[in-house]
Design a protein around this motif. Structure first.
Motif, PDB file in Angstrom:
ATOM      1  N   MET A   1     -67.894  50.417 -72.588  1.00 45.53           N
ATOM      2  CA  MET A   1     -67.113  50.147 -71.379  1.00 45.53           C
ATOM      3  C   MET A   1     -65.640  50.466 -71.611  1.00 45.53           C
ATOM      4  O   MET A   1     -65.098  50.185 -72.674  1.00 45.53           O
ATOM      5  N   ARG A   2     -65.030  51.045 -70.576  1.00 45.74           N
ATOM      6  CA  ARG A   2     -63.609  51.355 -70.667  1.00 45.74           C
ATOM      7  C   ARG A   2     -62.790  50.110 -70.378  1.00 45.74           C
ATOM      8  O   ARG A   2     -63.247  49.199 -69.698  1.00 45.74           O
ATOM      9  N   SER A   3     -61.599  50.082 -70.847  1.00 45.55           N
ATOM     10  CA  SER A   3     -60.710  48.955 -70.639  1.00 45.55           C
ATOM     11  C   SER A   3     -60.350  48.825 -69.163  1.00 45.55           C
ATOM     12  O   SER A   3     -60.233  49.821 -68.453  1.00 45.55           O
ATOM     13  N   VAL A   4     -60.168  47.604 -68.713  1.00 44.26           N
ATOM     14  CA  VAL A   4     -59.774  47.348 -67.332  1.00 44.26           C
ATOM     15  C   VAL A   4     -58.340  47.814 -67.110  1.00 44.26           C
ATOM     16  O   VAL A   4     -57.984  48.276 -66.030  1.00 44.26           O
ATOM     17  N   TYR A   5     -57.556  47.684 -68.135  1.00 42.87           N
ATOM     18  CA  TYR A   5     -56.146  48.052 -68.032  1.00 42.87           C
ATOM     19  C   TYR A   5     -55.992  49.557 -68.141  1.00 42.87           C
ATOM     20  O   TYR A   5     -56.538  50.193 -69.031  1.00 42.87           O
ATOM     21  N   THR A   6     -55.250  50.120 -67.188  1.00 47.38           N
ATOM     22  CA  THR A   6     -55.002  51.558 -67.207  1.00 47.38           C
ATOM     23  C   THR A   6     -53.520  51.792 -67.436  1.00 47.38           C
ATOM     24  O   THR A   6     -52.684  50.951 -67.104  1.00 47.38           O
ATOM     25  N   THR A   7     -53.224  52.923 -67.989  1.00 53.36           N
ATOM     26  CA  THR A   7     -51.815  53.263 -68.203  1.00 53.36           C
ATOM     27  C   THR A   7     -51.344  54.103 -67.026  1.00 53.36           C
ATOM     28  O   THR A   7     -52.005  55.062 -66.631  1.00 53.36           O
ATOM     29  N   VAL A   8     -50.235  53.716 -66.441  1.00 52.65           N
ATOM     30  CA  VAL A   8     -49.658  54.435 -65.309  1.00 52.65           C
ATOM     31  C   VAL A   8     -48.503  55.265 -65.842  1.00 52.65           C
ATOM     32  O   VAL A   8     -47.614  54.751 -66.530  1.00 52.65           O
ATOM     33  N   SER A   9     -48.534  56.546 -65.504  1.00 51.00           N
ATOM     34  CA  SER A   9     -47.496  57.449 -66.020  1.00 51.00           C
ATOM     35  C   SER A   9     -46.147  57.121 -65.373  1.00 51.00           C
ATOM     36  O   SER A   9     -46.074  56.519 -64.297  1.00 51.00           O
TER      37      SER A   9
END
Length: 164
Positions: free
Chosen positions: A17-25
């Motif tokens: 599973m991918r992390s819930v937190y995403t990085t926003v550019s």
């Protein structure tokens, strides 16, 4: 035994599973939205005449067709009597409790030999070495079908296709 204790490998197509937190550019953080995007982001507004004013869920609810006099009306005694639920019948028994006392006689009961015999599973001949599931008994080999069975076994003429 050690082989059985080892964990099974994951399926080859399994993806963790991918992390819930995403990085926003940084460019997305500083972007300026277009006029259309701002317009779409605004909540919908409804005509105040069509929306109930006393409802906390005023979006999407429309004015009632029932007149105010009918909503304020009190029911008659007969109507109240008809609205009462039926009484429970005297013969009705409530659901039995999950827990109930077991008598001492039942706790100390000894099964009879017949009960023990019935409780034992039958020995299966299929587990024997010389068992053949395809063997046809002599009685089945010598059996003769009745005329009615022969009649039922033949195909219906209208459903039989002629061979070409």
């Amino acid at each position: 035994m050690i082989q059985l204790a080892e964990s099974k490998p994951f399926h080859q197509q399994w993806v963790p599973m991918r992390s819930v937190y995403t990085t926003v550019s940084d460019s997305a953080k500083t972007a300026i939205p277009t006029k259309r995007l701002v317009e779409l982001a605004r909540p919908k507004t409804y005509d105040p005449l069509l929306v109930k004013s006393n409802s906390c869920w005023d979006w999407g609810e429309w004015k009632s067709d029932i007149p105010k006099e009918s909503l304020a009306h009190t029911a008659s005694g007969r109507l109240e009597q008809l609205a009462e639920p039926k009484p429970t019948p005297k013969s009705y028994e409530e659901n039995r409790s999950v827990l109930w006392p077991v008598s001492s006689a039942a706790k100390t009961a000894e099964p009879s030999t017949r009960q023990q015999q019935l409780a034992r599973p039958k020995t299966r001949t299929a587990l024997d070495q010389d068992y053949d599931p395809y063997r046809v008994s002599l009685a089945a080999r010598n059996a003769v079908a009745s005329p009615r069975i022969g009649e039922l076994a033949t195909a219906i003429p209208r459903k039989v296709k002629a061979k070409k």
